[in-house]
Design a protein around this motif. Structure first.
Motif, PDB file in Angstrom:
ATOM      1  N   PRO A  12       4.563  14.929   2.429  1.00  0.00           N
ATOM      2  CA  PRO A  12       4.121  15.387   3.758  1.00  0.00           C
ATOM      3  C   PRO A  12       5.184  16.062   4.414  1.00  0.00           C
ATOM      4  O   PRO A  12       6.272  16.312   4.230  1.00  0.00           O
ATOM      5  N   ARG A  29       7.032   7.288   2.308  1.00  0.00           N
ATOM      6  CA  ARG A  29       6.871   6.442   3.610  1.00  0.00           C
ATOM      7  C   ARG A  29       7.884   5.315   4.003  1.00  0.00           C
ATOM      8  O   ARG A  29       7.615   4.564   4.855  1.00  0.00           O
ATOM      9  N   GLN A  61       2.496  17.986  -2.551  1.00  0.00           N
ATOM     10  CA  GLN A  61       1.909  16.654  -2.097  1.00  0.00           C
ATOM     11  C   GLN A  61       2.853  15.980  -0.927  1.00  0.00           C
ATOM     12  O   GLN A  61       2.445  14.786  -0.415  1.00  0.00           O
ATOM     13  N   ALA A  98       4.859   9.517  -2.913  1.00  0.00           N
ATOM     14  CA  ALA A  98       4.412   9.251  -1.610  1.00  0.00           C
ATOM     15  C   ALA A  98       4.893   8.063  -0.805  1.00  0.00           C
ATOM     16  O   ALA A  98       5.265   7.936   0.284  1.00  0.00           O
ATOM     17  N   HIS A 157       6.834  15.510   7.192  1.00  0.00           N
ATOM     18  CA  HIS A 157       7.778  14.565   7.481  1.00  0.00           C
ATOM     19  C   HIS A 157       7.636  13.321   6.857  1.00  0.00           C
ATOM     20  O   HIS A 157       6.583  12.688   6.475  1.00  0.00           O
ATOM     21  N   TRP A 158       8.928  12.744   6.802  1.00  0.00           N
ATOM     22  CA  TRP A 158       8.733  11.081   5.892  1.00  0.00           C
ATOM     23  C   TRP A 158       9.996  10.445   6.600  1.00  0.00           C
ATOM     24  O   TRP A 158      10.917  10.947   7.053  1.00  0.00           O
TER      25      TRP A 158
END
Length: 203
Positions: free
Chosen positions: A145, A174, A143, A170, A147-148
């Motif tokens: 990404p 971010r 789950q 998540a 890149h963060w």
């Protein structure tokens, strides 16, 4: 037995509620103490270095992460009788050495070689508990990404997801700031990181 458990736990403060997909956060459970990184000798996760290494490899996750999560979760007694007595008081309690809730276990086992196993077996089967935790972390990793923007490593995000759920993980990726409970969990993970590495040398 249940009466004794109530007396032992009524002075403990609880965690904030976590999403159903989070295996470990448990409202009303015994809270981590200042010695949370020092489990009882008979519950020290280092005893399980071999299955941690094996199941982490199968799930494609960092074994040090899995071991550190077990150390994070070791604040709570994992004696099977204690767990079952506590579950009678708190039906939504987590089971097993990795403190996994039923919904998280049932979701994680789908399509896996332990799909026929039952959540009620976790207090008595440490290998099953470790295997389920490894695959839950694997599913969390899927789950993430590519890149963060948050200031966390991949393993730190996965540990936060283990504690607070994939949705919160998540958000942290971010750049959202963890709440008090999640931050405490992250701080303990960092404290337990070198301990986990040393424990794995026993495998």
């Amino acid at each position: 037995m249940a009466t004794l458990v109530v007396c032992a736990l009524t002075s403990c403060s609880g965690h904030d509620p976590a999403p159903a997909s989070s295996p470990s956060a448990e409202p009303g459970a015994p809270s981590p103490s200042a010695d949370a990184g020092k489990p009882r000798a008979n519950e020290d996760p280092s005893h399980y270095a071999a299955p941690v290494a094996r199941y982490a490899a199968q799930a494609g996750i960092h074994p040090q992460l899995l071991m550190a999560v077990l150390y994070n979760e070791s604040y709570k007694p994992h004696d099977p009788d204690f767990q079952r007595a506590w579950q009678k008081i708190k039906p939504d309690a987590a089971f097993g050495i990795a403190n996994m809730h039923k919904a998280a276990f049932d979701e994680t086992k789908q399509g896996r070689d332990f799909a026929h196993r039952d959540w009620q077996e976790l207090p008595d089967d440490t290998n099953l508990a470790i295997e389920a935790a490894a695959w839950f972390l694997h599913d969390l990793a899927a789950q993430l990404p590519a890149h963060w923007s948050g200031p966390y490593t991949r393993d730190e995000l996965l540990a936060l997801g283990y504690n607070a759920g994939g949705g919160n993980m998540a958000a942290f990726a971010r750049g959202a700031k963890p709440g008090a409970d999640a931050q405490t969990y992250l701080d303990r993970l960092r404290t337990n990181w070198s301990t986990a590495a040393a424990a794995l040398k026993k495998s």
